[in-house]
Design an enzyme around this catalytic site. Structure first.
Site, PDB file in Angstrom:
ATOM      1  N   ASP A  58       0.849  -1.199   0.000  1.00 56.60           N
ATOM      2  CA  ASP A  58       0.000   0.000   0.000  1.00 56.60           C
ATOM      3  C   ASP A  58       0.884   1.248   0.000  1.00 56.60           C
ATOM      4  O   ASP A  58       1.741   1.404   0.861  1.00 56.60           O
ATOM      5  CB  ASP A  58      -0.920  -0.018   1.229  1.00 56.60           C
ATOM      6  CG  ASP A  58      -2.134   0.860   1.033  1.00 56.60           C
ATOM      7  OD1 ASP A  58      -1.970   2.058   0.720  1.00 56.60           O
ATOM      8  OD2 ASP A  58      -3.262   0.359   1.187  1.00 56.60           O
ATOM      9  N   SER A 109      -7.127   3.974  -1.389  1.00 57.06           N
ATOM     10  CA  SER A 109      -7.027   2.509  -1.420  1.00 57.06           C
ATOM     11  C   SER A 109      -8.365   1.840  -1.704  1.00 57.06           C
ATOM     12  O   SER A 109      -8.387   0.692  -2.168  1.00 57.06           O
ATOM     13  CB  SER A 109      -6.485   1.992  -0.085  1.00 57.06           C
ATOM     14  OG  SER A 109      -5.208   2.511   0.153  1.00 57.06           O
ATOM     15  N   ASP A 161      -9.987  -2.907   6.488  1.00 51.73           N
ATOM     16  CA  ASP A 161      -9.457  -1.697   5.860  1.00 51.73           C
ATOM     17  C   ASP A 161      -9.648  -1.801   4.339  1.00 51.73           C
ATOM     18  O   ASP A 161      -9.916  -2.873   3.796  1.00 51.73           O
ATOM     19  CB  ASP A 161      -7.978  -1.549   6.229  1.00 51.73           C
ATOM     20  CG  ASP A 161      -7.483  -0.107   6.123  1.00 51.73           C
ATOM     21  OD1 ASP A 161      -8.297   0.823   6.203  1.00 51.73           O
ATOM     22  OD2 ASP A 161      -6.266   0.082   5.959  1.00 51.73           O
ATOM     23  N   THR A 163      -8.037  -1.882   1.434  1.00 57.15           N
ATOM     24  CA  THR A 163      -7.402  -2.783   0.464  1.00 57.15           C
ATOM     25  C   THR A 163      -7.919  -4.217   0.571  1.00 57.15           C
ATOM     26  O   THR A 163      -8.343  -4.800  -0.431  1.00 57.15           O
ATOM     27  CB  THR A 163      -5.864  -2.712   0.591  1.00 57.15           C
ATOM     28  OG1 THR A 163      -5.467  -1.362   0.337  1.00 57.15           O
ATOM     29  CG2 THR A 163      -5.183  -3.636  -0.384  1.00 57.15           C
ATOM     30  N   ARG A 174     -15.846   3.396   2.745  1.00 57.80           N
ATOM     31  CA  ARG A 174     -14.813   2.509   3.300  1.00 57.80           C
ATOM     32  C   ARG A 174     -14.829   2.455   4.812  1.00 57.80           C
ATOM     33  O   ARG A 174     -14.364   1.485   5.404  1.00 57.80           O
ATOM     34  CB  ARG A 174     -13.427   2.952   2.811  1.00 57.80           C
ATOM     35  CG  ARG A 174     -13.061   4.364   3.202  1.00 57.80           C
ATOM     36  CD  ARG A 174     -11.699   4.778   2.672  1.00 57.80           C
ATOM     37  NE  ARG A 174     -10.612   4.075   3.361  1.00 57.80           N
ATOM     38  CZ  ARG A 174      -9.336   4.137   3.002  1.00 57.80           C
ATOM     39  NH1 ARG A 174      -8.983   4.858   1.945  1.00 57.80           N
ATOM     40  NH2 ARG A 174      -8.407   3.514   3.668  1.00 57.80           N
ATOM     41  N   GLU A 330      -1.654  -7.916   1.745  1.00 56.38           N
ATOM     42  CA  GLU A 330      -1.354  -6.482   1.749  1.00 56.38           C
ATOM     43  C   GLU A 330      -0.294  -6.134   2.792  1.00 56.38           C
ATOM     44  O   GLU A 330      -0.428  -6.493   3.969  1.00 56.38           O
ATOM     45  CB  GLU A 330      -2.600  -5.657   2.065  1.00 56.38           C
ATOM     46  CG  GLU A 330      -2.296  -4.150   2.027  1.00 56.38           C
ATOM     47  CD  GLU A 330      -3.302  -3.262   2.731  1.00 56.38           C
ATOM     48  OE1 GLU A 330      -3.366  -2.081   2.378  1.00 56.38           O
ATOM     49  OE2 GLU A 330      -4.009  -3.731   3.644  1.00 56.38           O
ATOM     50  N   ASP A 335       2.063   2.741   3.371  1.00 56.15           N
ATOM     51  CA  ASP A 335       1.178   3.899   3.216  1.00 56.15           C
ATOM     52  C   ASP A 335       0.986   4.648   4.531  1.00 56.15           C
ATOM     53  O   ASP A 335       1.131   5.872   4.595  1.00 56.15           O
ATOM     54  CB  ASP A 335      -0.170   3.417   2.686  1.00 56.15           C
ATOM     55  CG  ASP A 335      -1.266   4.443   2.823  1.00 56.15           C
ATOM     56  OD1 ASP A 335      -1.406   5.281   1.913  1.00 56.15           O
ATOM     57  OD2 ASP A 335      -1.999   4.419   3.842  1.00 56.15           O
ATOM     58  N   LYS A 336       0.668   3.919   5.565  1.00 54.04           N
ATOM     59  CA  LYS A 336       0.287   4.591   6.820  1.00 54.04           C
ATOM     60  C   LYS A 336       1.474   5.360   7.395  1.00 54.04           C
ATOM     61  O   LYS A 336       1.307   6.428   7.989  1.00 54.04           O
ATOM     62  CB  LYS A 336      -0.273   3.556   7.808  1.00 54.04           C
ATOM     63  CG  LYS A 336      -1.564   2.919   7.251  1.00 54.04           C
ATOM     64  CD  LYS A 336      -2.215   1.942   8.166  1.00 54.04           C
ATOM     65  CE  LYS A 336      -3.276   1.112   7.440  1.00 54.04           C
ATOM     66  NZ  LYS A 336      -4.272   1.905   6.681  1.00 54.04           N
ATOM     67  N   HIS A 339       2.080   8.480   5.347  1.00 54.10           N
ATOM     68  CA  HIS A 339       1.172   9.519   5.869  1.00 54.10           C
ATOM     69  C   HIS A 339       1.768  10.184   7.105  1.00 54.10           C
ATOM     70  O   HIS A 339       1.616  11.383   7.321  1.00 54.10           O
ATOM     71  CB  HIS A 339      -0.178   8.902   6.262  1.00 54.10           C
ATOM     72  CG  HIS A 339      -1.100   8.632   5.125  1.00 54.10           C
ATOM     73  ND1 HIS A 339      -1.591   9.621   4.300  1.00 54.10           N
ATOM     74  CD2 HIS A 339      -1.657   7.472   4.672  1.00 54.10           C
ATOM     75  CE1 HIS A 339      -2.407   9.083   3.386  1.00 54.10           C
ATOM     76  NE2 HIS A 339      -2.449   7.776   3.590  1.00 54.10           N
ATOM     77  N   ASP A 377      -1.117   0.125  -4.682  1.00 55.63           N
ATOM     78  CA  ASP A 377      -2.432   0.680  -5.010  1.00 55.63           C
ATOM     79  C   ASP A 377      -2.333   2.105  -5.549  1.00 55.63           C
ATOM     80  O   ASP A 377      -3.094   2.501  -6.411  1.00 55.63           O
ATOM     81  CB  ASP A 377      -3.386   0.582  -3.815  1.00 55.63           C
ATOM     82  CG  ASP A 377      -2.771   1.103  -2.525  1.00 55.63           C
ATOM     83  OD1 ASP A 377      -1.581   1.483  -2.512  1.00 55.63           O
ATOM     84  OD2 ASP A 377      -3.502   1.127  -1.520  1.00 55.63           O
ATOM     85  N   HIS A 378      -1.384   2.858  -4.993  1.00 57.67           N
ATOM     86  CA  HIS A 378      -1.192   4.249  -5.438  1.00 57.67           C
ATOM     87  C   HIS A 378       0.180   4.687  -4.984  1.00 57.67           C
ATOM     88  O   HIS A 378       0.787   4.057  -4.105  1.00 57.67           O
ATOM     89  CB  HIS A 378      -2.268   5.171  -4.842  1.00 57.67           C
ATOM     90  CG  HIS A 378      -2.382   5.031  -3.347  1.00 57.67           C
ATOM     91  ND1 HIS A 378      -1.440   5.538  -2.489  1.00 57.67           N
ATOM     92  CD2 HIS A 378      -3.293   4.396  -2.561  1.00 57.67           C
ATOM     93  CE1 HIS A 378      -1.772   5.245  -1.249  1.00 57.67           C
ATOM     94  NE2 HIS A 378      -2.889   4.529  -1.251  1.00 57.67           N
ATOM     95  N   HIS A 422      -1.525  11.011  -0.499  1.00 52.93           N
ATOM     96  CA  HIS A 422      -1.199  10.164  -1.651  1.00 52.93           C
ATOM     97  C   HIS A 422      -0.797  11.064  -2.813  1.00 52.93           C
ATOM     98  O   HIS A 422      -1.109  12.252  -2.825  1.00 52.93           O
ATOM     99  CB  HIS A 422      -2.421   9.335  -2.086  1.00 52.93           C
ATOM    100  CG  HIS A 422      -2.950   8.442  -1.027  1.00 52.93           C
ATOM    101  ND1 HIS A 422      -4.125   7.742  -1.168  1.00 52.93           N
ATOM    102  CD2 HIS A 422      -2.470   8.103   0.197  1.00 52.93           C
ATOM    103  CE1 HIS A 422      -4.340   7.034  -0.082  1.00 52.93           C
ATOM    104  NE2 HIS A 422      -3.356   7.227   0.756  1.00 52.93           N
TER     105      HIS A 422
END
Ligand SMILES: [Zn+2]
Length: 459
Positions: A58, A109, A161, A163, A174, A330, A335-336, A339, A377-378, A422
């Site tokens: 992610d 996501s 979550d 994904t 989501r 995943e 990702d987290k 962030h 995913d991104h 993102h």
């Protein structure tokens, strides 16, 4: 067949937004996506896979991969996934909720998981439902199960979550992960209103054979209506034959189906260190004391999931020798931690995810008829900037890499008091195994749905 008909009609009506997929655009498909070519039939004869393992990092764009490679192995070193034989590049944009024909260049996501799970682009925040129309779209995981295959979903995040959710549930937002959130935010999906319920409820209703990750807080919420009203989602899973586990101790002996909940929320990261900060900080990465021995690593969960799927007989009676499995894994906290502008945790999760890829590749090589796909995913925030650069308006952190050299990471998509954002770049797709070779240089995320369903010969 059901889902592709639905999908085509969505594209034709424009309800699914921009028809960017090479499939939807009516272009000639590369052999890998169009089924067996004469060359393939004459050659290996291996265009169909018994099993597919899709691993998603992610937020794992090329910057995140480069940072992890430099840190762990040095600039000339290689991640495990770098040895995979085929690579393409994936466009990840989503569409706008109020104007589904228009792109949204920066996806989340939920929209991206929907894209590869269903072949349909949707708006940010939606879980395998269409933008504006809010129609459910069948997923490759559901199709695999319908075809008699076993299915599994592993994540270092909450299993509810975005994904993991995109593969196994359909909700408008989501955040509707447990019954309580669904009542509040997705009333049309709530069981008390006749809907299919939260993501947690839907994952158990679908009967996903292997569920390993975090998210106990969602599964411990009470179901509000229907046969299992008054029970928690986890209790309802146990009542339906699930082995519900709160630690990984007895996973090796478990019979399917398995619900392994190893944290209330997301699993902790393996590494920790100081956050990047304006003006720059020097950071030394350390093992995260919260990542105790009780918590399985992502590669351990992947190994256990593969072992369970490989040797077990599932809900639907598929045994070894029968139709195989589809497993999604995943690595969520790349990702987290991007962030959070936390380079050590971000890099540690990338390296951990890479170990899970190696586990999947080892299995595939031994099994001989398994396709492994690795993607993100991104893309995300972190950039590698000159180590001497002192002018960045963002938060920066300098780490010492395996080369013994300084590497400066820059986080500058948001003020440092807020979560970083993102970004809208393409991401890699790496591939190994039947039906995954000869990919074009650029594909869309929705094409991954076609690669998977074609490799598994799903109708
Ligand atoms: Zn994110």
């Amino acid at each position: 067949m059901r889902s592709k008909q639905i999908r085509r009609s969505l594209y034709l009506s424009g309800a699914a937004g921009v028809a960017a997929s090479t499939v939807a655009a009516g272009m000639v498909l590369p052999a890998a996506m169009a089924g067996p070519s004469e060359a393939q039939q004459a050659g290996t004869g291996q265009d169909r896979a018994r099993n597919v393992i899709l691993l998603v990092g992610d937020g794992m764009g090329d910057f995140e991969l480069s940072a992890a490679r430099n840190y762990e192995y040095g600039a000339a070193g290689r991640l495990k996934m770098d040895a995979m034989p085929d690579r393409s590049t994936v466009t990840t944009y989503s569409v706008q909720e109020t104007e589904p024909a228009a792109p949204n260049y920066v996806a989340d996501s939920a929209a991206t998981s929907t894209a590869w799970s269903t072949g349909v682009k949707t708006s940010n925040g939606r879980i395998s439902t269409t933008a504006a129309a809010d129609e459910d779209v069948p997923t490759s995981m559901e199709m695999a199960q319908e075809a008699g295959m076993l299915i599994g979903n592993v994540s270092t995040a909450r299993l509810t979550d975005a994904t993991p959710a995109g593969a196994m549930a359909h909700v408008a937002k989501r955040g509707c992960e447990g019954p309580a959130q669904t009542t509040r935010d997705c009333p049309q999906d709530a069981t008390e209103n006749g809907g299919p319920g939260s993501i947690a409820e839907q994952s158990i209703d679908l009967g996903v054979d292997v569920l390993l990750g975090g998210g106990a807080d969602r599964y411990d919420q009470n179901i509000l209506a229907g046969e299992f009203a008054g029970q928690t989602v986890a209790e309802s899973a146990a009542a339906r034959g699930y082995n519900v586990m709160r630690d990984a101790d007895n996973l090796a002996e478990a019979q399917l189906p398995v619900l392994g909940l190893f944290a209330g929320g997301h699993l902790p990261t393996e590494l920790t260190g100081a956050q990047a900060a304006p003006g720059g900080v020097d950071v030394t990465c350390e093992a995260n004391p919260e990542f105790t021995d009780e918590i399985p690593t992502v590669d351990e969960m992947t190994d256990q999931a593969l072992d369970l799927l490989d040797r077990s007989q599932g809900n639907n009676g598929a045994a070894k020798g029968q139709p195989g499995f589809f497993l999604q894994v995943e690595g969520a906290s790349i990702d987290k931690q991007d962030h959070a502008a936390n380079p050590c945790a971000q890099i540690g999760e990338t390296v951990a995810f890479d170990r899970a890829v190696q586990v999947a590749l080892d299995y595939a090589e031994a099994e001989g008829n398994t396709t492994v796909l690795v993607t993100a995913d991104h893309s995300h925030t972190s950039q590698i900037i000159p180590a001497g650069d002192t002018d960045s308006p963002g938060a920066t952190a300098t780490l010492t890499t395996a080369d013994g050299q300084p590497m400066k990471l820059n986080y500058a998509t948001s003020p440092t008091t807020k979560s970083q954002d993102h970004t809208g770049s393409t991401v890699p797709l790496l591939a190994f195994g039947p039906g995954a070779g000869n990919l074009p240089a650029l594909i869309d995320q929705t094409d991954i749905f076609d690669i998977i369903t074609t490799a598994l010969n799903l109708p």
